[in-house]
Each structure stands twice: as structure tokens, then as C-alpha cells.
Design a protein around this motif. Structure first.
Motif, PDB file in Angstrom:
ATOM      1  N   LEU A 267     118.437  70.151 134.764  1.00 56.81           N
ATOM      2  CA  LEU A 267     119.545  69.534 133.830  1.00 56.81           C
ATOM      3  C   LEU A 267     119.921  70.957 132.907  1.00 56.81           C
ATOM      4  N   HIS A 268     119.020  71.459 132.574  1.00 51.99           N
ATOM      5  CA  HIS A 268     119.248  72.584 131.576  1.00 51.99           C
ATOM      6  C   HIS A 268     120.206  73.696 132.267  1.00 51.99           C
ATOM      7  N   SER A 269     119.487  73.888 133.512  1.00 51.23           N
ATOM      8  CA  SER A 269     120.241  74.971 134.296  1.00 51.23           C
ATOM      9  C   SER A 269     121.792  74.603 134.802  1.00 51.23           C
ATOM     10  N   THR A 270     122.049  73.079 134.867  1.00 57.02           N
ATOM     11  CA  THR A 270     123.313  72.715 135.264  1.00 57.02           C
ATOM     12  C   THR A 270     124.241  72.855 133.836  1.00 57.02           C
ATOM     13  N   ARG A 271     123.674  72.555 132.810  1.00 55.30           N
ATOM     14  CA  ARG A 271     124.491  72.578 131.372  1.00 55.30           C
ATOM     15  C   ARG A 271     124.657  74.022 131.215  1.00 55.30           C
ATOM     16  N   LEU A 272     123.941  74.879 131.572  1.00 59.23           N
ATOM     17  CA  LEU A 272     124.212  76.447 131.620  1.00 59.23           C
ATOM     18  C   LEU A 272     125.334  76.892 132.324  1.00 59.23           C
ATOM     19  N   LYS A 273     125.251  76.388 133.409  1.00 60.67           N
ATOM     20  CA  LYS A 273     126.325  76.791 134.597  1.00 60.67           C
ATOM     21  C   LYS A 273     127.627  76.449 133.956  1.00 60.67           C
ATOM     22  N   ALA A 274     127.663  75.036 133.434  1.00 62.47           N
ATOM     23  CA  ALA A 274     128.909  74.289 133.018  1.00 62.47           C
ATOM     24  C   ALA A 274     129.386  75.342 131.639  1.00 62.47           C
ATOM     25  N   VAL A 275     128.600  75.488 130.717  1.00 61.69           N
ATOM     26  CA  VAL A 275     128.873  76.378 129.474  1.00 61.69           C
ATOM     27  C   VAL A 275     129.511  77.609 129.860  1.00 61.69           C
ATOM     28  N   ILE A 276     128.771  78.395 130.887  1.00 61.37           N
ATOM     29  CA  ILE A 276     129.220  79.622 131.361  1.00 61.37           C
ATOM     30  C   ILE A 276     130.633  79.644 132.018  1.00 61.37           C
ATOM     31  N   THR A 277     130.897  78.442 132.956  1.00 59.25           N
ATOM     32  CA  THR A 277     132.298  78.471 133.341  1.00 59.25           C
ATOM     33  C   THR A 277     133.320  78.210 132.240  1.00 59.25           C
TER      34      THR A 277
ATOM     35  N   GLN B 271     133.062  79.102 128.996  1.00 63.18           N
ATOM     36  CA  GLN B 271     133.203  80.129 128.419  1.00 63.18           C
ATOM     37  C   GLN B 271     133.960  81.384 129.088  1.00 63.18           C
ATOM     38  N   THR B 272     133.908  81.245 130.372  1.00 59.24           N
ATOM     39  CA  THR B 272     134.823  82.360 131.282  1.00 59.24           C
ATOM     40  C   THR B 272     136.179  82.144 131.245  1.00 59.24           C
ATOM     41  N   TYR B 273     136.870  80.757 131.407  1.00 58.72           N
ATOM     42  CA  TYR B 273     138.014  80.342 131.341  1.00 58.72           C
ATOM     43  C   TYR B 273     138.586  80.384 129.755  1.00 58.72           C
TER      44      TYR B 273
ATOM     45  N   TRP C 172     141.588  82.764 128.745  1.00 59.06           N
ATOM     46  CA  TRP C 172     142.593  82.321 128.103  1.00 59.06           C
ATOM     47  C   TRP C 172     142.997  83.309 126.704  1.00 59.06           C
ATOM     48  N   ARG C 173     141.762  83.579 125.933  1.00 60.51           N
ATOM     49  CA  ARG C 173     142.187  84.222 124.884  1.00 60.51           C
ATOM     50  C   ARG C 173     142.414  85.826 124.974  1.00 60.51           C
ATOM     51  N   ALA C 174     141.990  86.439 126.040  1.00 60.29           N
ATOM     52  CA  ALA C 174     142.270  87.611 126.467  1.00 60.29           C
ATOM     53  C   ALA C 174     143.930  87.897 126.976  1.00 60.29           C
TER      54      ALA C 174
END
Length: 764
Positions: free
Chosen positions: A312-322, A324-326, A330-332
Motif C-alpha cells: 500500500l505504501h509503495s502504491t501511494r509513493l508511486k502515485a505521489v511521484i507521478t 509531483q512529476t506532472y 507544469w511549474r517549469a
């Protein structure tokens, strides 16, 4: 009880004959509230902060008492307003009836002699004449021993009472009052108070039977208490305010028992409500004997794959990274778009600035070319002579470098001939410009004489007024313009000459005789058919003599205000100096004086002539720099004085000698682009607190907060050396010595004290 509103009727109780005035009752609207608030639509009324003092109505009647069901009608019965200016006003006050005869009251009418003013007051019939005198002495502010009271022309003794004079209870008596010393203590009627408009006594009509009415006198007592505002209503249609009724008795205050009391709020515990989730009892039902439950809508739930906490923590970390990436992408993108927009705007701004500089340079070149081709002012001819001198020096250097011997001498002779021709051409242009400027100066002079007087009113509007002198000057100006007109027919010219002749013949002198003689000569030549080209000289003489006629204060009084030579010979001794060049005595304004001048030298004309013959320098650049400096300092510091003490020669020394006629940063030497600004913008401009920069550098310099961080140490040391050099030179000038302080050359080391001091006195 029905009451008539006396506030709307005219008030006749404010004459000198009435000693008291009545306060209009506030209960008129309260009485209406009892009968109208139930039948009309209402809305709450706003609180009235300024309440009138309470009016207490006390009914004291001379008739038997009334029953509670009888109606009372108020009738103030005001007097006729048309008789106010003819007879003094009276206000009768009915006295309370008492069982004791000595305490009974009566109406006393006091007739003030000799004015004839009437005052009506109520007194008990047991009062003596001395008591009346004491009362009126305090009211009228005169000594009681000079007051004399008479009854039917006979003086009343001080110990006599009203009862002894035959005054009956509730009766009326008229007395005469006068002063034994009318010159020192005149008796004047007391001015009535203006706090209310209701009389002291009103008449109440009581209905005793169906068709029977009885009049009762009601006395109005004024209390100092203000009734509190208890709210009310406002009629939505008529906008009439209806106030809640208030009692007329002051609330009794509880006696202080000496025990310290606390309010309820200080004795109550503060409670706080917070919701809690309680347990809920639930139950299920299933099929059993005697009960059938349908399972048509039941769902079959199958358990999925079990997910551990790490998964569950791994799935949430991947979602957070995704996410943050977008988000970072967008900010850049937004940052790069903003930088790209800023770059485009900066390029557009730089391009616009470069275009502005190019246009200013082209405008400067066109202006200088126009000044050289069509010189009009002294600065234009100075520019021509400066350009001629520069061209001559270049040609001499070229001839000396390329030729020698006889060829060199021949080339120098040709150069001298060309220079002579150019000087002659410049001289012809100067003569033409002088004539044109002379005509303009004459027109400006005549317009000033004919201008009306103007002044600014309190509201900012300008007011103009023509005086007889300005009208006379305007007529002479119009006549002068008429005789200088060209292309007039013979009849029009003769008409103008006839008008001029009648104008100058008003005064008999040598000048007017010459003008009349020339007018007759031109009229005779016109009738003989002489060409106009042959009459130009004669017409010029007539115009010149008439201008001299206009400039004579005897014929044109308005011109005396604008003559340079004062009419009073005593004024010729003031501010008159001798010019060693032309050997003339001129005003101080005709000399070019520097701030360091000790002796008056050459006048302006001699200085210009010497410059054209010797140096041939153009000082218009320094004049432009000084003008910009004064305008800038006047906007930032209106009380500045140092900039107005400097002259063109002083500024030329500051620019050429101290700063080397170039920018302190980029060494740009075009004087058109250079300006003198403050070194420290927090201190006033002075020769030891300035720096020579270009316009762009000056705009950037004013944004600098700390010079120690913005500039290098060597640059700052060089600037301080230049400031010390300027301080040493200008400290020798007596007019500026008061602004120079010993010590550090930085502005922070001295206080800039600006006080008005006289300029250096010049030696005659």
C-alpha cells in the motif's frame, strides 16, 4: 384627551415683551402613537440621539374637577401674526390656586417706560414692592435701588404688597416700571429664550355634555429631564415617526447599601458544547420458520488479493511521484513561458529605447541644422561662429600638413577670403534676424501695455478689468498696427492717416508736429499718384515717430510701467555700473556676472562681441545642462538655492575642469547627453555632491541605495577627489561659502544648512 399641535403654528412668544418661552412638547407624536399604530402599516423607527427636554403638562383649573371620561381639547389660541410689529406680545401665565389667600397668585403686567414694552409674569399677592424690585433687578441686571414701580402714575412704597394695592387672587394688575438713572442703568426687556416654541399657557376645551363645552386654562411646566428614547415605528407611506410613550417621572434610584455586587455573568460557569458519537445497536433478519426473506437483491462478495502495508505504501509513493512529476513539469512550463515573455518584453523595451535615442539624435541634428540655416537667436549665431572657427582650424591644420612655402601662403589667403565671405553672410543673417526680432519685441511691448489688469478670485477664476490707461494703450496699439499694414488701397491708407493725425493733434509738441507734417506729405504724394515703393522710407519714418509717441508716458501713461529707463532720476543711481568695453553706464542685469566675480567687467553685448572676435565658443550646451539641473532640483527640492547661485561660467568650470567634460562612468563626451545629478540622492545637490553622467546612467544611479556596494573603491576615491576639488574652488565664492563645511567631503559629514543670504555685493 385630544391635543392640538402648536409646533406647526406661528410662534408669537418671542417678542421683547414676553419674559419666557415654551418648549414644544415631544408627546405630540406619542399621543398619536396610541391611536394610529394599530391601523397603519408600521416599521421600526430609528433612534433620535438629540431628544428635546421633557414637557410636563399640569392641568390646574379654576373650575370644578373633571371626570375621567371627559375630553380635553388643547387650544393655544396664538395671536394674529400681522399685529406682531405693531404691539408688544404678551404671554399670560395663570398661577396655581391655593387655599391660602396670601399665597394666591395673580397676573402682573409690567409696562417698561419709556419704551413701552410689556412683560407678563405671575407673583403671589403677598409679595412686597421691594421683592418685585429684587426679582427684576436680578432678571434685568440693574441695581434694585434705581428701579421705580408705579401704579396709575403713583409710586409704590417698598413695604406695600400686591394685596394692599387691591389685587385680588387670580386677578390682573398693570404696573409701570422705570429707571431713576436711565443714562447709566437703562432698563431693557429680557430676550426670550429660543429653546422652544410652545407658550406657557394653553386653553383646554372640555366637553361636559353632548353639546356643552367648558374652557379650562392649563399651565405648562418645563422639566429639565430628558425622556429616554424607547423606540417606535415609522409609517411606510407617510414616513411619520411614532414613538413609544415614556413616563414623566424620573425612575427612583436604589440606595447604595455598601455591599459590593457582581453581575450574573461573573458568577456563571462558561459551558462548551461538543458532539460525541454514541454506539448504535443494529440487527439483521434472516429466513426462519414462519418468516420468508427474499434474496433476489442480494449480492455475492468475493474477497480479492490481500494487500500488505508495504504494498500500500509503495502504491501511494508511486502515485505521489507521478503527481509531483506532472506538477513540476507544469511549474517549469509556466516559468519558462514567463521568462520567454519577459525576454520578449525586454527586447521590445530595448528596441523602443534604441529607437527613441536614434530619434532624439536625429531631432537634435535637424534642430542644429535648422539653427544654422535660419539663425534667429543669439545662441544660433554663437553656434555659427563656433562652427566657423572649428572649420577654420581644421583647414589651417590641413594646409600646414600638406603645403609649404608659397603654396601654403596662397592657400591661407584663399582661406582668409572664404572666412571673410562667411562672416559677411552671417552678418547679413544677423541683420535680418534683428529686424524680425525687433518687430516681435515691439508687438510684445504693445501687447503688454494694452493688457487688462487680471487677478485670481478666491474660487480660482480669473477676473480682468480694463482701465482708462489700458484702453488708451489698446487704441494706440491698433492704430500702430494699421499704419504698418501693407496692400491697402489709397482710400483706406488716407483714412488711416487721417485717424492718426487726429490722434496726435491732441497734444501740441515738436514730436506731434513732425508726425503731422509727414502725414500731410504722404497724403499729398498719394494724391499725386506716387508709387508705393517710393513711399516706403516716408512710411517707415511715420511708424518710427509714432512708436516714439507711444513710448512717451505723457501720451500713453500705461507705458511707464514697462520702460527700462525709469522716469524718476533718483532711481538712476541704483544698480548702475560702468562698462569698460563700450564706456556706458548700464543696469546690473546687462552684465554677465559669475558667482566668483569681485569687479564688474564687460557687459553682455561687449562679451558677445569679444567672443565672436576672439574665442568663438558655443556655451549653449552648458546653458542646457544648467536648465535641466534647475528643473530637476526644483521638482525634488523646491527650497533649493545653490543651483540658482551658479552661472554658466561656473557650470562650465565644473563640467570642463572638474569632470573633464565627459561621463564619470563611460567617458562619453557628447554634452547633449550629459547631465549633472546628485552623488548621494538623500542630500541636496551641490558642486561637492554631484556627478556627471549620461541620461541613462543617471536614471540607473538614482536607483542605487548603497554606493559602497554598487561602485568600486577606486571609483569612489576618484569621485571624492573631484568633490574636494569643487569644494576648494567654490569655497572662495563668498555667496556659497556658507554652504561649505570643513571635514569629510562626503555629504554625510556635513549638515546642509540652507538659509537665505544676500548675493555678493559688486563693486561699482
Amino acid at each position: 384627551m385630544e391635543e392640538r399641535d402648536t409646533a406647526s403654528e406661528p410662534d408669537h412668544s418671542t417678542e421683547a415683551g414676553n419674559l419666557y418661552t415654551a418648549v414644544p412638547p415631544q408627546s405630540s407624536s406619542q399621543v398619536q402613537s396610541s391611536s394610529q399604530t394599530q391601523a397603519e402599516p408600521e416599521e421600526p423607527a430609528e433612534e433620535q440621539p438629540d431628544q428635546q427636554p421633557e414637557m410636563k403638562v399640569v392641568i390646574r383649573t379654576l373650575t370644578p374637577s373633571l371626570t375621567s371620561d371627559q375630553e380635553i381639547q388643547l387650544d393655544p389660541a396664538p395671536p394674529d401674526p400681522s399685529q406682531d410689529a405693531l404691539i408688544p406680545q404678551e404671554s399670560e401665565v395663570i398661577i396655581q390656586e391655593s387655599d391660602d389667600v396670601g399665597n394666591s397668585t395673580a397676573t402682573v403686567k409690567i409696562l417698561i417706560m419709556p419704551e413701552g414694552h410689556m412683560m407678563t409674569m405671575a407673583f403671589t399677592i403677598g409679595l412686597t414692592a421691594q421683592d418685585l424690585k429684587n426679582h427684576f433687578a436680578s432678571e434685568l441686571r440693574v441695581p434694585s435701588d434705581i428701579i421705580q414701580i408705579k401704579l396709575n402714575g403713583v409710586a409704590i412704597e417698598n413695604q406695600q404688597t400686591l394685596m394692599s394695592l387691591g389685587v385680588q387672587p387670580h386677578g390682573t394688575v398693570q404696573l409701570e416700571m422705570s429707571s431713576l438713572d436711565p443714562e447709566n442703568y437703562p432698563i431693557k426687556p429680557v430676550k426670550p429664550q429660543q429653546e422652544c416654541s410652545m407658550p406657557d399657557v394653553i386653553t383646554v376645551r372640555v366637553q361636559t355634555d353632548v353639546n356643552t363645552f367648558q374652557d379650562v386654562v392649563v399651565e405648562i411646566e418645563r422639566a429639565t429631564q430628558k425622556k429616554p428614547f424607547l423606540g417606535g415605528y415609522r409609517h411606510k407611506i407617510s414616513k411619520t415617526d411614532y414613538h413609544h410613550a415614556a413616563v414623566q417621572t424620573v425612575a427612583k434610584r436604589r440606595p447604595d447599601r455598601g455591599v459590593e455586587m457582581f453581575s450574573k455573568d461573573t458568577q456563571t460557569v462558561v459551558l462548551k458544547s461538543q458532539a460525541q458519537q454514541c454506539t448504535i445497536n443494529t440487527s439483521t433478519q434472516m429466513t426462519k420458520i414462519g418468516l420468508y426473506v427474499s434474496n433476489m437483491k442480494d449480492k455475492l462478495l468475493t474477497p480479492g488479493t490481500y494487500i500488505t502495508a508495504d504494498q500500500l505504501h509503495s502504491t501511494r509513493l508511486k502515485a505521489v511521484i507521478t503527481i509531483q512529476t506532472y506538477t513540476r513539469r507544469w511549474r517549469a512550463q509556466r516559468l519558462t513561458a514567463q521568462l520567454r515573455l519577459d525576454k520578449e518584453l525586454q527586447l521590445v523595451r530595448m528596441e523602443r529605447e534604441e529607437r527613441r535615442k536614434i530619434e532624439e539624435k536625429e531631432e537634435q541634428i535637424r534642430d542644429e541644422y535648422c539653427r544654422r540655416m535660419n539663425p534667429r537667436k543669439k545662441e544660433d549665431f554663437a553656434l555659427l561662429y563656433s562652427a566657423l572657427e572649428k572649420w577654420r582650424q581644421d583647414e589651417v591644420e590641413r594646409i600646414n600638413a600638406t603645403l609649404s612655402g608659397a603654396e601654403r601662403k596662397a592657400a591661407l589667403c584663399v582661406l582668409l577670403k572664404e572666412e571673410t565671405q562667411l562672416i559677411a553672410s552671417i552678418g547679413s543673417h544677423r541683420i535680418t534676424a534683428g529686424e524680425r526680432n525687433q518687430e516681435k519685441a515691439v508687438q510684445v511691448f504693445l501687447n503688454k501695455c494694452a493688457a487688462p489688469k487680471t487677478w485670481r478670485a478666491f474660487d480660482g477664476t480669473m477676473t480682468q478689468m480694463d482701465t482708462p490707461e489700458s484702453i488708451r494703450a489698446k487704441e494706440l496699439r491698433d492704430l500702430y498696427n494699421s499704419i504698418n499694414l501693407n496692400y491697402l488701397s489709397q482710400e483706406e491708407r488716407l483714412d488711416v492717416l487721417l485717424t492718426l493725425k487726429h490722434t496726435v493733434k491732441e497734444h501740441d509738441c515738436k514730436l506731434t508736429k513732425q508726425i503731422v507734417e509727414l502725414i500731410d506729405r504722404e497724403a499729398d504724394l498719394l494724391l499725386r499718384g506716387v508709387k508705393e515703393s517710393n513711399l516706403e522710407g516716408l512710411r517707415k519714418r511715420i511708424a518710427t515717430l509714432f512708436l516714439q509717441y507711444i513710448k512717451t508716458p505723457t501720451f500713453n501713461p500705461q507705458v511707464s510701467r514697462f520702460l527700462q529707463v525709469p522716469q524718476d532720476p533718483a532711481q538712476l543711481k541704483k544698480n548702475i555700473y560702468f562698462c569698460r568695453g563700450c564706456s556706458s553706464y548700464l543696469l546690473s542685469t546687462d552684465f554677465a556676472l559669475t558667482a566668483s566675480a569681485r569687479v564688474v567687467g564687460l557687459c553682455l553685448q561687449c562679451s558677445e562681441l569679444d567672443n565672436e572676435a576672439r574665442c568663438q565658443k558655443d556655451s549653449s550646451h552648458y546653458k542646457t545642462i544648467l536648465k535641466r539641473l534647475r528643473e530637476t532640483e526644483a521638482e525634488s527640492s523646491p527650497d533649493t538655492k545653490i543651483t540658482y547661485l551658479l552661472q554658466e561660467q561656473d557650470l562650465q568650470y565644473l563640467v570642463d575642469v572638474v569632470w573633464g567634460a565627459q561621463s564619470a562612468l563611460c567617458a562619453w563626451n557628447d554634452l547633449h547627453d550629459l547631465v549633472l545629478v546628485r552623488w548621494d540622492r538623500h542630500w541636496e545637490w551641490s558642486p561637492w555632491n554631484c556627478i556627471l553622467l549620461t541620461k541613462d546612467e543617471a536614471a540607473t544611479h538614482y536607483k542605487v541605495e548603497n554606493m559602497e556596494k554598487a561602485y568600486g573603491e577606486a571609483f569612489i576615491r576618484n569621485i571624492r577627489l573631484k568633490h574636494a576639488q569643487a569644494r576648494k574652488y567654490f569655497s572662495q565664492i563668498r555667496a556659497m561659502a556658507e554652504y561649505v563645511h570643513d571635514g569629510d567631503s562626503t555629504p554625510a559629514a556635513h549638515s546642509d544648512l540652507l538659509v537665505t543670504k544676500p548675493i555678493t555685493t559688486l563693486t561699482k
